[in-house]
Scaffold this motif. Structure first.
Motif, short mmCIF file in Angstrom:
data_model
loop_
_atom_site.label_atom_id
_atom_site.label_comp_id
_atom_site.label_asym_id
_atom_site.label_seq_id
_atom_site.Cartn_x
_atom_site.Cartn_y
_atom_site.Cartn_z
N THR A 1 55.06 90.83 -26.35
CA THR A 1 54.98 90.46 -24.94
C THR A 1 54.77 88.97 -24.71
O THR A 1 55.12 88.45 -23.67
CB THR A 1 53.83 91.21 -24.23
OG1 THR A 1 52.58 90.77 -24.79
CG2 THR A 1 53.99 92.71 -24.34
N GLY A 2 54.15 88.31 -25.67
CA GLY A 2 53.79 86.90 -25.49
C GLY A 2 52.43 86.72 -24.84
O GLY A 2 51.93 85.61 -24.74
N ALA A 3 51.81 87.82 -24.39
CA ALA A 3 50.48 87.74 -23.78
C ALA A 3 49.44 87.43 -24.85
O ALA A 3 49.47 88.01 -25.93
CB ALA A 3 50.14 89.06 -23.10
N PHE A 4 48.58 86.48 -24.55
CA PHE A 4 47.54 86.05 -25.49
C PHE A 4 48.15 85.66 -26.84
O PHE A 4 47.58 85.91 -27.89
CB PHE A 4 46.46 87.12 -25.65
CG PHE A 4 45.76 87.43 -24.36
CD1 PHE A 4 44.73 86.62 -23.91
CD2 PHE A 4 46.16 88.50 -23.59
CE1 PHE A 4 44.09 86.89 -22.71
CE2 PHE A 4 45.53 88.78 -22.39
CZ PHE A 4 44.49 87.97 -21.94
N PHE A 5 49.32 85.08 -26.76
CA PHE A 5 50.10 84.78 -27.96
C PHE A 5 49.38 83.81 -28.89
O PHE A 5 49.31 84.05 -30.10
CB PHE A 5 51.46 84.20 -27.55
CG PHE A 5 52.38 83.95 -28.70
CD1 PHE A 5 53.18 84.96 -29.18
CD2 PHE A 5 52.44 82.70 -29.30
CE1 PHE A 5 54.04 84.74 -30.25
CE2 PHE A 5 53.29 82.47 -30.36
CZ PHE A 5 54.10 83.49 -30.84
N THR A 6 48.89 82.71 -28.35
CA THR A 6 48.22 81.71 -29.20
C THR A 6 46.99 82.31 -29.86
O THR A 6 46.78 82.13 -31.07
CB THR A 6 47.85 80.47 -28.37
OG1 THR A 6 49.06 79.88 -27.88
CG2 THR A 6 47.10 79.44 -29.19
N GLU A 7 46.19 83.03 -29.08
CA GLU A 7 45.00 83.66 -29.64
C GLU A 7 45.38 84.67 -30.73
O GLU A 7 44.75 84.71 -31.79
CB GLU A 7 44.20 84.37 -28.54
CG GLU A 7 43.61 83.44 -27.52
CD GLU A 7 44.54 83.09 -26.36
OE1 GLU A 7 44.06 82.49 -25.39
OE2 GLU A 7 45.74 83.41 -26.43
N ALA A 8 46.41 85.46 -30.45
CA ALA A 8 46.85 86.46 -31.43
C ALA A 8 47.34 85.80 -32.71
O ALA A 8 47.01 86.26 -33.81
CB ALA A 8 47.96 87.33 -30.83
N ALA A 9 48.10 84.72 -32.58
CA ALA A 9 48.60 84.03 -33.77
C ALA A 9 47.45 83.44 -34.59
O ALA A 9 47.47 83.51 -35.83
CB ALA A 9 49.60 82.95 -33.38
N LEU A 10 46.46 82.88 -33.91
CA LEU A 10 45.30 82.32 -34.63
C LEU A 10 44.49 83.42 -35.31
O LEU A 10 44.08 83.28 -36.47
CB LEU A 10 44.43 81.51 -33.68
CG LEU A 10 45.04 80.21 -33.18
CD1 LEU A 10 44.16 79.58 -32.10
CD2 LEU A 10 45.27 79.23 -34.32
N LEU A 11 44.25 84.50 -34.59
CA LEU A 11 43.52 85.62 -35.20
C LEU A 11 44.30 86.24 -36.35
O LEU A 11 43.73 86.60 -37.38
CB LEU A 11 43.21 86.68 -34.14
CG LEU A 11 42.13 86.32 -33.13
CD1 LEU A 11 42.08 87.35 -32.01
CD2 LEU A 11 40.78 86.18 -33.80
#
Length: 140
Positions: free
Chosen positions: A64-74
């Motif tokens: 979806t791209g939602a919370f994408f940056t956070e998801a990629a970092l996690l």
């Protein structure tokens, strides 16, 4: 157009890898728990379920791209943990191939960090997140 295609393909690859990982866990939760127990973690079945649910959440974020940056970092932190815990230096003396598996995790981490910095792209992305800044939306 090529940039958009490359970003969408990368997002699909990230989502696909974590979907496969979650699928394998869900299909063989006891096997996953056994692997987790082998590295000395307590409550291996609980952690197997937590890992599967976390991976499903990552799939949703990458698609979806939602919370994408956070998801990629996690995801990068998670992959680092997995690499060290399951293929780290203590495993290299028993099986030299483990070093190769360990290094492979860093290639994946590099891609995740790059994605975290550049965001989900301009197309097919829900613009929600804690880190994502609106002014960078046009740069992705």
């Amino acid at each position: 157009m090529a940039k958009t295609a490359a970003i969408l393909i990368a997002r699909l690859i990230f989502a696909g890898v974590f979907a496969m990982a979650a699928g394998f866990k869900l299909a063989g939760m006891e096997n996953t728990a056994t692997q987790i127990a082998s590295i000395g973690f307590p409550a291996p079945l609980l952690f197997a379920w937590v890992a599967a649910l976390f991976e499903i959440a990552l799939v949703i974020a990458f698609l979806t791209g939602a919370f994408f940056t956070e998801a990629a970092l996690l995801a990068a932190a998670y992959v680092l943990f997995l690499g060290v815990a399951f293929y780290g230096p203590s495993k290299w003396t028993d099986d030299p191939m483990m070093f190769g598996f360990f290094v492979d995790h860093f290639v994946f981490i590099a891609g995740l960090l790059y994605a975290a910095v550049h965001g989900p792209g301009e197309r097919l992305a829900v613009r929600r997140g804690l880190i994502w800044r609106q002014e960078t939306a046009g740069e992705a």
